[in-house]
Design an enzyme around this catalytic site. Sequence first.
Site, mmCIF file in Angstrom:
data_model
loop_
_atom_site.group_PDB
_atom_site.id
_atom_site.type_symbol
_atom_site.label_atom_id
_atom_site.label_comp_id
_atom_site.label_asym_id
_atom_site.label_seq_id
_atom_site.Cartn_x
_atom_site.Cartn_y
_atom_site.Cartn_z
ATOM 1 N N CYS A 1 -3.192 1.345 6.784
ATOM 2 C CA CYS A 1 -3.233 1.072 8.346
ATOM 3 C C CYS A 1 -3.731 2.308 9.242
ATOM 4 O O CYS A 1 -4.553 1.991 10.050
ATOM 5 C CB CYS A 1 -2.114 0.305 8.905
ATOM 6 S SG CYS A 1 -1.555 -1.247 7.831
ATOM 7 N N LYS B 1 11.535 -8.633 1.481
ATOM 8 C CA LYS B 1 10.570 -9.677 0.690
ATOM 9 C C LYS B 1 9.366 -8.541 0.484
ATOM 10 O O LYS B 1 8.901 -8.378 1.384
ATOM 11 C CB LYS B 1 10.236 -10.730 1.530
ATOM 12 C CG LYS B 1 9.031 -11.612 1.254
ATOM 13 C CD LYS B 1 8.502 -11.735 -0.258
ATOM 14 C CE LYS B 1 7.275 -12.348 -0.395
ATOM 15 N NZ LYS B 1 6.357 -11.714 -1.017
ATOM 16 N N HIS B 2 9.328 -8.288 -0.585
ATOM 17 C CA HIS B 2 8.185 -7.365 -0.877
ATOM 18 C C HIS B 2 6.808 -8.029 -1.311
ATOM 19 O O HIS B 2 6.770 -9.351 -1.552
ATOM 20 C CB HIS B 2 8.468 -6.195 -2.080
ATOM 21 C CG HIS B 2 7.944 -4.939 -1.837
ATOM 22 N ND1 HIS B 2 6.839 -4.677 -1.099
ATOM 23 C CD2 HIS B 2 8.561 -3.684 -1.920
ATOM 24 C CE1 HIS B 2 6.567 -3.267 -1.167
ATOM 25 N NE2 HIS B 2 7.661 -2.680 -1.475
ATOM 26 N N ALA B 3 5.624 -7.247 -1.367
ATOM 27 C CA ALA B 3 4.344 -7.806 -1.675
ATOM 28 C C ALA B 3 4.733 -8.255 -3.240
ATOM 29 O O ALA B 3 5.114 -7.720 -4.155
ATOM 30 C CB ALA B 3 3.262 -6.826 -1.417
ATOM 31 N N SER B 4 3.923 -9.345 -3.321
ATOM 32 C CA SER B 4 4.031 -9.950 -4.806
ATOM 33 C C SER B 4 3.304 -9.114 -5.834
ATOM 34 O O SER B 4 3.724 -9.333 -7.058
ATOM 35 C CB SER B 4 3.376 -11.346 -4.831
ATOM 36 O OG SER B 4 1.744 -11.239 -4.400
ATOM 37 N N GLU C 1 4.263 -4.142 12.503
ATOM 38 C CA GLU C 1 3.182 -2.895 12.598
ATOM 39 C C GLU C 1 2.039 -3.823 11.583
ATOM 40 O O GLU C 1 2.196 -4.035 10.461
ATOM 41 C CB GLU C 1 3.911 -1.835 11.668
ATOM 42 C CG GLU C 1 2.932 -0.614 11.991
ATOM 43 C CD GLU C 1 2.183 -0.569 10.478
ATOM 44 O OE1 GLU C 1 0.979 -0.797 10.473
ATOM 45 O OE2 GLU C 1 2.752 0.093 9.520
ATOM 46 N N GLU D 1 -11.062 -4.659 10.368
ATOM 47 C CA GLU D 1 -10.936 -3.641 9.715
ATOM 48 C C GLU D 1 -11.133 -3.803 8.276
ATOM 49 O O GLU D 1 -11.122 -4.632 7.559
ATOM 50 C CB GLU D 1 -9.159 -3.955 9.697
ATOM 51 C CG GLU D 1 -8.303 -2.657 8.994
ATOM 52 C CD GLU D 1 -6.845 -3.039 8.659
ATOM 53 O OE1 GLU D 1 -6.274 -2.007 8.228
ATOM 54 O OE2 GLU D 1 -6.504 -4.224 8.905
ATOM 55 N N ASN E 1 0.725 -1.142 0.148
ATOM 56 C CA ASN E 1 -0.018 0.093 0.141
ATOM 57 C C ASN E 1 0.826 1.249 -0.009
ATOM 58 O O ASN E 1 0.599 2.174 -0.526
ATOM 59 C CB ASN E 1 -1.029 0.103 1.083
ATOM 60 C CG ASN E 1 -0.129 -0.266 2.601
ATOM 61 O OD1 ASN E 1 0.693 -1.043 2.721
ATOM 62 N ND2 ASN E 1 -1.030 0.398 3.503
ATOM 63 N N SER F 1 -0.635 -7.825 7.449
ATOM 64 C CA SER F 1 -1.960 -8.326 8.015
ATOM 65 C C SER F 1 -1.956 -8.764 9.461
ATOM 66 O O SER F 1 -0.651 -9.280 9.686
ATOM 67 C CB SER F 1 -2.704 -9.138 7.361
ATOM 68 O OG SER F 1 -1.868 -10.271 7.355
#
Length: 454
Positions: free
Chosen positions: A262, A154-157, A228, A359, A131, A207
């Site tokens: 978040c 390790k970034h989001a896919s 976080e 959330e 995000n 998450s």
Amino acid sequence: MPFKSINPADDATLTVIQAFDADQLEAALAETAAVTLVWSATPIQERCRLMHAAATVLRSRSEELATLISQEMGKLIGEARAEVEKCALVCEYYEEFGPGFLRDESIDSDATNSFVAYQPIGTVLAVMPWNFPFWQVFRFAAPALIAGNTGLLKHASNVPQCALAIESVFHDAGFPAGVFRSLMIPASEVEGVIRDPRVAAVTLTGSEPAGRKVAAVAGEELKKSVLELGGSDAFVVLEDADLDLAVAGAVASRFLNAGQSCIAAKRFIVVDVVADQFVTQFKEAVEALEAGDPLDEKTTLGPMARADLRSELHKQVSDSLASGAEAITGCRPLVRPGSFYAASILDRVEPGMRAYSEEFFGPVAIVIRARDEADAMRIANDSRFGLGGSIWTEDSERGEALARQVESGCTFVNGMVKSDPRLPFGGVKASGYGRELSHQGIREFVNAKTIWIR
């Protein structure tokens, strides 16, 4: 399995990037391990010089990087430019203040000389979300690298191009090879990297379920972790609030980044005496938002980052409506190419509804009506999350007193919750633990070593 970069504004595939095979992953880990002791021994003045160079590279490529962010995860171009600039600022912040934060701390004792030395612990693995694909990484990397640690990402896919672009920023700024590496691996391989003896610690922004898994593995390995996680921030509007100011803050806080933050305000807890007026003004402002191409400067609401996230959000909204919540505006996907969801308000949300306890990660505002101040504070703390929150009142002393009561990592009075390099950032309860930013952040991944001399 390859990583697909898909533009959420029109569903077009931008590129496909192959995942590391076992040999490539081992080579990356070995490269970082080989440079870790060298980097920790590098004078902090040199580490600061290179971090300043990273800020320069970011600014020189601002438009290119902002466009990449917008195309890969749908952020409005103006917001993306601001994100790149914030990354440059955090680099400069730790360049300026990092040496002071890490300076030996003298402590009186029975020794002739006793002090605490803040020393790097090694390689830190960062598991990061999509995000804020640059900011989340730099707010970890700037302090960690200034402290003398090396970093693995390790970034989001869904943001593989951003991951590689960040690595190139550090490379082109002159950092030694391996000091910062992006690992092109799926989530299923994260556990193995955490358990690798060459990795000293892990930080995750993401998450709650992901945080629990990472914390469990790190705990088994006795490795430091900082988490976080999610948030369902309370936005408390009291009867003496400036409603024009509060509504403007509500729109900015909830719909920034299409509500995918978040620390976005999610639960709008409004005392009954002003609730109707607040909802009326809020509805008018929300309906003025214009969905469209995030690269178009006139667009004020971009798409959600992925189609599956939009579907999940709409299921939460539909279930809440079926339980008795009232749709004030929106509450539906937009019929157009891309992963757009209408800017939405759910009113009269009560316990037992999904909107009350979960959330909502998207452009949906949840209004919960409170009888009075005491009831509003009860509702604010009636959440398993505790990331941020805000109080809206024209009495600043009252606001401060109530801010101290909110169970959160930060509470703002008459302002939207935001992160700032100068202030510590993090949560309590199911929103995680540990702190990023400020002097607390740089000291999370160091060894506070006591040295005693007679």
